[in-house]
Design an enzyme around this catalytic site. Sequence first.
Site, PDB file in Angstrom:
ATOM      1  N   PHE A  48       0.623  -0.740  -0.182  1.00  0.00           N
ATOM      2  CA  PHE A  48      -0.173  -0.502  -0.013  1.00  0.00           C
ATOM      3  C   PHE A  48       0.868   1.161   0.062  1.00  0.00           C
ATOM      4  O   PHE A  48       2.279   1.188   0.354  1.00  0.00           O
ATOM      5  CB  PHE A  48      -0.675   0.360   1.049  1.00  0.00           C
ATOM      6  N   CYS A  49       0.036   2.307  -0.131  1.00  0.00           N
ATOM      7  CA  CYS A  49       1.015   3.235  -0.133  1.00  0.00           C
ATOM      8  C   CYS A  49       0.128   5.136   0.016  1.00  0.00           C
ATOM      9  O   CYS A  49      -1.131   4.363   0.221  1.00  0.00           O
ATOM     10  CB  CYS A  49       1.505   3.721  -1.647  1.00  0.00           C
ATOM     11  N   THR A  50      -0.201   6.100  -0.601  1.00  0.00           N
ATOM     12  CA  THR A  50      -0.865   6.979  -0.211  1.00  0.00           C
ATOM     13  C   THR A  50      -2.508   7.488  -1.043  1.00  0.00           C
ATOM     14  O   THR A  50      -2.877   7.032  -0.619  1.00  0.00           O
ATOM     15  CB  THR A  50       0.011   8.484   0.217  1.00  0.00           C
TER      16      THR A  50
ATOM     17  N   ILE B  26      -4.151   4.634   1.237  1.00  0.00           N
ATOM     18  CA  ILE B  26      -4.669   4.865   1.989  1.00  0.00           C
ATOM     19  C   ILE B  26      -5.441   5.959   1.927  1.00  0.00           C
ATOM     20  O   ILE B  26      -6.579   6.120   2.909  1.00  0.00           O
ATOM     21  CB  ILE B  26      -3.534   5.405   2.845  1.00  0.00           C
TER      22      ILE B  26
END
Length: 171
Positions: free
Chosen positions: A48-50, A77
Amino acid sequence: LLIDTRNWYETKIGTFKGAINPGIDQFTEFPQWLEQQNYSKDKKMLIFCTGGIRCEKGILELQRQGYDNVYQLEGGILRYIEEFPNNQFDGECFVFDRRVAVTQELEPTTRYLLCPHCGQPAEIKITCKRCDSEVLICDQCVEKAGAKDTCSKHCNHQLQLHPGRKGPKQK
């Protein structure tokens, strides 16, 4: 495995419970970090990332290194906390604009500002010894001799040149 593909300063202010933090300075270090982990190639992974952009690159890198059972958090996120605020994500989410971070309600943070010395998220309040301005600095700069006492690089420089001389408050 749940892997956070973001940089160390992003993960520091918020991440998912139980996530692995590579502690990287920039995403270009992710492939080398991954190679050093020796995870089983059939291990199920969710990265996952922003907002999902780095995950697109991350998935390709995982596949290039022979991992097949890999997934990404669609929308990152930001989409997750929009749908599930105060659930499995702890803290706030760093964003790359003047808001610095957003809360679980996607509101601009009231906790963090950018450190005037290094630009990292900051939450430690100090009063500048040169101009008496109150500012927030990061936990790394609070350890540095000049930075821990001043509100800016300018005040730091002036304090070094003229110790004890006060100056006008910085904006």
